[in-house]
Design a protein around this motif. Structure first.
Motif, short mmCIF file in Angstrom:
data_model
loop_
_atom_site.label_atom_id
_atom_site.label_comp_id
_atom_site.label_asym_id
_atom_site.label_seq_id
_atom_site.Cartn_x
_atom_site.Cartn_y
_atom_site.Cartn_z
N MET A 113 -40.23 59.73 -2.56
CA MET A 113 -40.26 60.73 -3.61
C MET A 113 -39.17 61.78 -3.45
SD MET A 113 -43.64 62.88 -2.68
CE MET A 113 -43.71 63.97 -1.26
N ASN A 114 -38.52 61.82 -2.29
CA ASN A 114 -37.45 62.79 -2.03
C ASN A 114 -36.06 62.26 -2.35
OD1 ASN A 114 -39.32 64.80 -0.97
ND2 ASN A 114 -39.55 63.37 0.72
N ASP A 115 -35.97 61.00 -2.76
CA ASP A 115 -34.69 60.41 -3.18
C ASP A 115 -34.56 60.57 -4.70
OD1 ASP A 115 -34.05 59.57 -0.64
OD2 ASP A 115 -34.71 57.50 -0.96
N TYR A 116 -33.34 60.45 -5.18
CA TYR A 116 -33.08 60.53 -6.62
C TYR A 116 -33.12 59.12 -7.21
CZ TYR A 116 -32.06 65.42 -6.05
OH TYR A 116 -32.18 66.76 -5.78
N THR A 117 -34.35 58.68 -7.51
CA THR A 117 -34.57 57.33 -8.05
C THR A 117 -35.47 57.43 -9.27
OG1 THR A 117 -36.47 56.98 -6.60
CG2 THR A 117 -34.32 56.21 -5.79
N CYS A 118 -35.64 56.27 -9.95
CA CYS A 118 -36.49 56.25 -11.13
C CYS A 118 -37.01 54.85 -11.39
CB CYS A 118 -35.73 56.74 -12.35
SG CYS A 118 -34.44 55.63 -12.90
N ALA A 119 -38.01 54.80 -12.25
CA ALA A 119 -38.54 53.55 -12.77
C ALA A 119 -38.17 53.46 -14.24
CB ALA A 119 -40.06 53.52 -12.60
N HIS A 120 -37.68 52.29 -14.63
CA HIS A 120 -37.35 52.04 -16.03
C HIS A 120 -37.84 50.65 -16.38
CE1 HIS A 120 -35.03 51.25 -19.69
NE2 HIS A 120 -35.11 52.57 -19.85
N LYS A 121 -38.24 50.44 -17.63
CA LYS A 121 -38.83 49.17 -18.03
C LYS A 121 -37.85 48.00 -18.03
CE LYS A 121 -42.16 51.65 -20.82
NZ LYS A 121 -42.48 52.18 -22.12
N SER A 122 -36.58 48.24 -18.35
CA SER A 122 -35.69 47.09 -18.54
C SER A 122 -34.29 47.21 -17.95
CB SER A 122 -35.56 46.80 -20.04
OG SER A 122 -35.01 47.94 -20.70
N LEU A 123 -33.81 48.40 -17.65
CA LEU A 123 -32.45 48.51 -17.11
C LEU A 123 -32.37 47.83 -15.75
CD1 LEU A 123 -31.54 52.19 -18.05
CD2 LEU A 123 -30.48 50.09 -18.95
N PRO A 124 -31.25 47.19 -15.45
CA PRO A 124 -31.13 46.49 -14.15
C PRO A 124 -31.29 47.44 -12.97
CG PRO A 124 -29.31 45.92 -15.62
CD PRO A 124 -30.05 47.03 -16.28
N PHE A 125 -31.89 46.93 -11.89
CA PHE A 125 -31.98 47.71 -10.66
C PHE A 125 -30.59 48.14 -10.23
CE2 PHE A 125 -35.87 44.96 -9.81
CZ PHE A 125 -36.76 45.94 -10.23
N ASN A 126 -30.52 49.33 -9.63
CA ASN A 126 -29.29 49.95 -9.13
C ASN A 126 -28.40 50.53 -10.22
OD1 ASN A 126 -29.93 49.56 -6.39
ND2 ASN A 126 -29.36 47.41 -6.62
N THR A 127 -28.85 50.52 -11.47
CA THR A 127 -28.14 51.24 -12.53
C THR A 127 -28.27 52.73 -12.23
OG1 THR A 127 -28.48 49.52 -14.20
CG2 THR A 127 -28.15 51.77 -15.01
N ILE A 128 -27.17 53.46 -12.42
CA ILE A 128 -27.17 54.90 -12.20
C ILE A 128 -27.23 55.59 -13.56
CG2 ILE A 128 -25.93 56.89 -11.23
CD1 ILE A 128 -26.80 54.81 -9.12
N LEU A 129 -28.20 56.50 -13.70
CA LEU A 129 -28.39 57.25 -14.94
C LEU A 129 -28.20 58.73 -14.70
CD1 LEU A 129 -31.72 55.59 -16.15
CD2 LEU A 129 -29.44 55.20 -17.10
N LYS A 130 -27.58 59.39 -15.66
CA LYS A 130 -27.56 60.85 -15.68
C LYS A 130 -28.67 61.26 -16.62
CE LYS A 130 -24.75 64.84 -16.92
NZ LYS A 130 -23.46 65.26 -17.50
N VAL A 131 -29.58 62.08 -16.11
CA VAL A 131 -30.73 62.54 -16.89
C VAL A 131 -30.56 64.03 -17.18
CG1 VAL A 131 -33.25 62.71 -16.97
CG2 VAL A 131 -32.17 60.86 -15.66
N THR A 132 -30.68 64.40 -18.44
CA THR A 132 -30.57 65.80 -18.84
C THR A 132 -31.88 66.25 -19.46
OG1 THR A 132 -28.21 65.53 -19.30
CG2 THR A 132 -29.29 67.47 -20.25
N ASN A 133 -32.46 67.30 -18.93
CA ASN A 133 -33.66 67.90 -19.50
C ASN A 133 -33.22 68.67 -20.74
OD1 ASN A 133 -35.84 69.57 -20.16
ND2 ASN A 133 -36.44 69.88 -18.04
N LEU A 134 -33.68 68.24 -21.90
CA LEU A 134 -33.25 68.86 -23.15
C LEU A 134 -33.80 70.27 -23.34
CD1 LEU A 134 -33.46 65.76 -25.53
CD2 LEU A 134 -31.42 66.76 -24.44
N ALA A 135 -34.87 70.62 -22.62
CA ALA A 135 -35.46 71.95 -22.74
C ALA A 135 -34.66 73.02 -22.01
CB ALA A 135 -36.90 71.94 -22.24
#
Length: 128
Positions: free
Chosen positions: A53-75
Motif C-alpha cells: 500500500m506504500n508503493d505507487y500502484t493501482c488496479a485497472h480492469k483492462s490496461l496491461p500490467f506495468n502501464t504507467i498512468l498519471k492520475v490527476t485529482n480533478l477536485a
C-alpha cells in the motif's frame, strides 16, 4: 539575433531533465477513483506481486500490467504516477483503485473516492 542551436539545446535539456509524463496522452477524464490499503497489504496482486500500500500502484480492469498512468485529482489538481499491477476495481462505477500512497498524495483519503483524469505515460505491451 536568434541562435537556432540554443532552441535545440533547450528542448533536449527539457526532455532529459523533466519526467516523461510531459508526453502523456489523456486516456479518460471525469472517472471515479477509489483506493485500497490495509486489508490487501501483503496479499498477491493479479500479476503475482505482493501488494504494498506504500508503493505507487493501482488496479485497472483492462490496461496491461506495468502501464504507467498519471492520475490527476480533478477536485484539487494534485497528481501522481502509478503502475498497473492488479485488476479491479470490482465496482461498476469505478475506473481505478489506487494504492494508499497514491490516495494520500492525491488528497483523497477523507472522501474515499474522487473524480480523476487518467493519462497514459507509458503503455506496457499486452500480455498474452
Amino acid at each position: 539575433m536568434r541562435k537556432p542551436g540554443l532552441f535545440l539545446i533547450f528542448t533536449l535539456t527539457l526532455c532529459f531533465f523533466h519526467p516523461i509524463s510531459l508526453f502523456s496522452e489523456v486516456y479518460k477524464t471525469g472517472v471515479t477513483a477509489s483506493y485500497y490499503a490495509e486489508d490487501f497489504h501483503g496479499k498477491r496482486t493479479s500479476n503475482d506481486e505482493r501488494f504494498n500500500m506504500n508503493d505507487y500502484t493501482c488496479a485497472h480492469k483492462s490496461l496491461p500490467f506495468n502501464t504507467i498512468l498519471k492520475v490527476t485529482n480533478l477536485a484539487n489538481g494534485k497528481t501522481c504516477e502509478v503502475r498497473v499491477n492488479d485488476r479491479g476495481p470490482f465496482v461498476a462505477s469505478r475506473e481505478i483503485d489506487l494504492s494508499k500512497a497514491a490516495a494520500v498524495k492525491l488528497g483523497m483519503i477523507g472522501s474515499g473516492t474522487t473524480k480523476v483524469k487518467l493519462e497514459i505515460v507509458k503503455k506496457a505491451p499486452t500480455q498474452s
